[in-house]
Enzyme design. Structure first.
Site, short mmCIF file in Angstrom:
data_model
loop_
_atom_site.label_atom_id
_atom_site.label_comp_id
_atom_site.label_asym_id
_atom_site.label_seq_id
_atom_site.Cartn_x
_atom_site.Cartn_y
_atom_site.Cartn_z
N ASN A 102 0.85 -1.19 0.00
CA ASN A 102 0.00 0.00 0.00
C ASN A 102 0.88 1.24 0.00
OD1 ASN A 102 -2.47 1.55 0.33
ND2 ASN A 102 -1.86 1.86 2.46
N SER A 136 4.77 6.93 2.23
CA SER A 136 5.28 5.69 2.80
C SER A 136 4.67 4.53 2.01
CB SER A 136 4.87 5.55 4.27
OG SER A 136 5.38 6.62 5.04
N ASP A 145 -2.30 0.65 7.99
CA ASP A 145 -1.06 1.42 7.90
C ASP A 145 0.02 0.99 8.89
OD1 ASP A 145 -2.28 2.99 5.91
OD2 ASP A 145 -3.14 4.32 7.41
#
Length: 200
Positions: A102, A136, A145
């Site tokens: 991701n 990120s 996350d």
């Protein structure tokens, strides 16, 4: 050939950028787009590039099996999230260990977690008076996350920045680096792949 599925919930500009990056690649290609929203513009972008796209409901995502069946149908080796807002269920995480990544529009672990996406992130960065932000790229696990970080790139936050200006600066980093990191990680993860997902 490593086949990638891109999961996207909205506009799909990152998804399209990834499709474009790999369109002439002889080792990797985007073979499938999956969304949780039937009216997401990512479907239009996919159609324009000749990439099949499908919509699944939140309930189907929570079950996981309908999505896994579609991934197997297209012999998907690697999954990329690009503006995808639902949590990935355990069944898909187990089927694709270390093969789901991701991108997040901030420097994790700051400004991550449920509800922190898009402009919500940029507004939080500005309100906190941060001097820098960025992107990120991380592996996906069972928590929003919190997967291991693969790559980060930084950009300045200017005192005069609006949310839109900061977003544009972060988007440029996304477009430049995400496809490159996908290429590297997908090759590492799938170099010796033997279509295990077809057997599960």
């Amino acid at each position: 050939m490593i086949k990638i599925a891109v999961f996207a919930s909205g506009n799909g500009s990152n998804a399209e950028n990834i499709i474009r990056y790999f369109k002439d690649n002889e080792e990797i290609r985007v073979a499938l787009i999956i969304s949780n929203k039937a009216n997401a513009y990512v479907h239009t972008r996919a159609k324009n590039w000749g990439v099949p796209s499908y919509t699944f409901s939140k309930d189907e995502f929570e079950k996981g099996d309908p999505i896994l069946q579609k991934l197997r149908e297209y012999q998907i080796d690697f999954i990329v999230l690009a503006g995808f807002l639902l949590k990935i269920p355990d069944s898909i995480l187990k089927a694709y260990p270390q093969r789901i990544i991701n991108i997040h529009p901030a420097l994790l672990p700051k400004y991550g977690g449920k509800g922190m996406y898009g402009d919500h992130v940029h507004k939080a960065v500005l309100q906190a008076g941060e001097k820098e932000s960025g992107i990120s790229i991380h592996y996906v696990n069972e928590r929003y996350d919190e997967g291991d970080i693969i790559f980060q790139a930084r950009c300045p936050v200017l005192p005069s920045d609006t949310c839109e200006e900061l977003a544009q600066r972060v988007h440029r980093l996304e477009y430049e680096y995400y496809p490159q990191v996908i290429e590297k990680i997908a090759k590492q993860a799938c170099g010796g792949i033997d279509k295990k997902n077809d057997e599960q």
